[in-house]
Design a protein around this motif. Structure first.
Motif, short mmCIF file in Angstrom:
data_model
loop_
_atom_site.label_atom_id
_atom_site.label_comp_id
_atom_site.label_asym_id
_atom_site.label_seq_id
_atom_site.Cartn_x
_atom_site.Cartn_y
_atom_site.Cartn_z
N UNK A 21 0.51 -1.12 0.03
CA UNK A 21 0.21 -0.35 -0.37
C UNK A 21 0.85 1.19 0.25
N UNK A 22 2.09 0.79 0.44
CA UNK A 22 2.89 2.65 0.40
C UNK A 22 3.60 2.95 -0.95
N UNK A 26 2.47 2.58 -8.21
CA UNK A 26 1.35 2.83 -8.83
C UNK A 26 0.03 3.87 -8.10
N UNK A 27 0.67 4.81 -7.55
CA UNK A 27 -0.15 5.96 -7.37
C UNK A 27 -0.80 6.56 -8.38
N UNK A 28 -0.27 6.73 -9.16
CA UNK A 28 -0.79 7.60 -10.15
C UNK A 28 -2.08 7.42 -11.02
N UNK A 29 -1.60 4.63 -11.30
CA UNK A 29 -2.98 4.82 -11.64
C UNK A 29 -4.58 4.60 -10.86
N UNK A 30 -3.87 4.75 -9.42
CA UNK A 30 -4.58 4.28 -8.66
C UNK A 30 -5.36 6.11 -8.80
N UNK A 31 -4.97 6.53 -8.30
CA UNK A 31 -5.59 7.94 -8.47
C UNK A 31 -6.31 8.32 -9.94
#
Lengths: 179, 247
Positions: A21-22, A26-31
């Motif tokens: 989770x940290x 993958x943050x951009x895709x998640x957002x």
């Protein structure tokens, strides 16, 4: 052996960058996907869900209050009708009682009248009978006096050998008077 | 048997990249879309008759609507109903993601800190923007409650400001940590079952962690609902601050 597997797993996780989770990878895709899906949900809720569900609930509330109003109006009408009915019933009862009283009075009067005629009739008959009895009695008494005179004359004739005169007979006419 | 594995994001389809950012259709995205599909599908199916006398499913959907509407009204007043679609969207999204996550082998979208943090920051941003738009600088009354003695004011302002600024953190971490911890505990106990079954005679002990897993699953179902509700009601309370900052 178990310890070895554990270190291997750890190493594998380490290789991937630690705690998933940290991982910023993958943050951009998640957002992006979150924005798309949450935006879709918001659109759906605000454009469709609220109107359909909220509309149905509001419509139902309207309908229920309207029906309740109608029901109370109908109840008021029913109460009115009940009152009118009770009034009519009372009137009819009064009228019926009036008729009954009148009839009773009329019948009483008629029977009274009949009773009176019958009574008068009977008393007339009674008077006639009394008169008849009196006449018969007088006749009978007259006969009795004649028979008694005859019998007395016969007895006197037998005892004395001569028949009494009519004056003598008349003298003993009333035995109670001259004793 | 790694209890962390379930939080792994696996790419399903590469879509391309803008600058240094790669956009990938992942399992996480698939579960988000599943959530949308379930919400839309259930609502449309339940409300297809749109009848005045509701069936079972329509009744259920209506009671969820009433439940959230009551929560919004109680916490933020009648004025707060303009935020109803937003609060309901949050509640529905989090609730569905939490419950989808309870299905074995599935992925829990709300166990990703980036997701919960984004939602919390969205709430935070809406509160600040709406607060200033509606009340201008009057919104700052929120940090200086009337009736406090003057010498305490600086301290109160600092405390209020801190608690206000920490809201997105607490809001996001609460949901994230609950989901993460619950799923790790579930995976650990479920892992015990598998390990014991595979460990010769020790398999006789396997029902113990199995019972624990079942109990935990029930607890997690409660937590799944509760966290969605907590997120929704806290959102309402924060929106109430933006609607009525003068207390």
């Amino acid at each position: 052996m178990a310890a070895g597997t554990e270190t291997a797993t750890e190493a594998q996780t380490e290789q991937k960058g630690g705690f998933p989770p940290f991982e910023p990878e993958h943050f951009p895709s998640q957002l992006l996907w979150l924005a798309i899906t949450f935006g879709a949900i918001y659109l759906f809720v605000s454009k469709v869900f609220v109107r359909r569900v909220g509309g149905t609930i509001a419509e139902r509330a309207d309908r229920i209050s309207r029906d309740l109003d109608q029901a109370s109006a109908a109840k008021a009408r029913a109460d009115e009708a009940t009152a009118a009915h009770a009034k009519a019933l009372a009137e009819a009862r009064d009228k019926a009682q009036g008729i009954a009283r009148e009839t009773r009075d009329a019948m009483n009067a008629a029977s009274e009248a009949r009773r009176k005629t019958v009574e008068a009739d009977l008393s007339a008959k009674l008077a006639a009978s009394d008169k008849e009895i009196a006449t018969r009695k007088a006749q009978a008494m007259a006969n009795v006096s004649a028979i008694a005179q005859e019998a007395a004359a016969a007895i006197v004739a037998r005892l004395t050998g001569q028949p009494p005169t009519s004056a003598e007979i008349a003298a003993v006419q009333s035995p109670t008077g001259k004793r | 048997m790694n209890p962390i594995e379930q939080f792994e994001i696996s790419p399903l389809k590469e879509l391309g990249s803008i600058g240094a950012y790669h956009f990938i259709f992942t399992n996480s995205a698939a579960y988000m879309f599943l959530c949308v599909a379930i919400l839309v599908g259930v609502t449309l199916y339940a409300m297809r008759g749109n009848s005045l006398v509701p069936g079972r499913l329509q009744s259920a959907v209506e009671s969820v609507y009433e439940f959230i509407a009551d929560t919004v009204r109680q916490s933020a007043g009648e004025e707060g109903m303009k935020f109803f679609p937003f609060v309901f969207s949050l509640f529905a999204f989090i609730l569905l993601c939490n419950f989808i996550g309870l299905v074995p082998y599935s992925f829990t979208v709300t166990s990703q800190i980036i997701v919960t943090a984004s939602l919390a920051l969205l709430v935070f941003a809406i509160v600040i923007i709406y607060g200033f738009w509606r009340h201008g600088l009057g919104f700052l009354h929120l940090f200086a409650p009337s009736g406090a003695p003057g010498w305490l004011m600086p301290l109160i302002v600092v405390i209020e400001l801190m608690s206000f600024l920490l809201r997105p953190l607490s809001l996001s971490v609460r949901l994230f940590a609950n989901m993460l911890a619950g799923h790790i505990a579930l995976a650990v106990f479920a892992g015990f079952v598998a390990t014991l079954v595979g460990a010769g005679v020790w398999f006789v002990l396997a029902p113990l962690p199995l019972a624990m897993t079942i109990a935990l699953l029930a607890l997690e179902a409660l937590v799944a609902f509760l966290q969605a509700y907590v997120f929704a009601i806290l959102t309402c309370i924060y929106l109430n601050d933006a609607l009525h900052p003068h207390h």
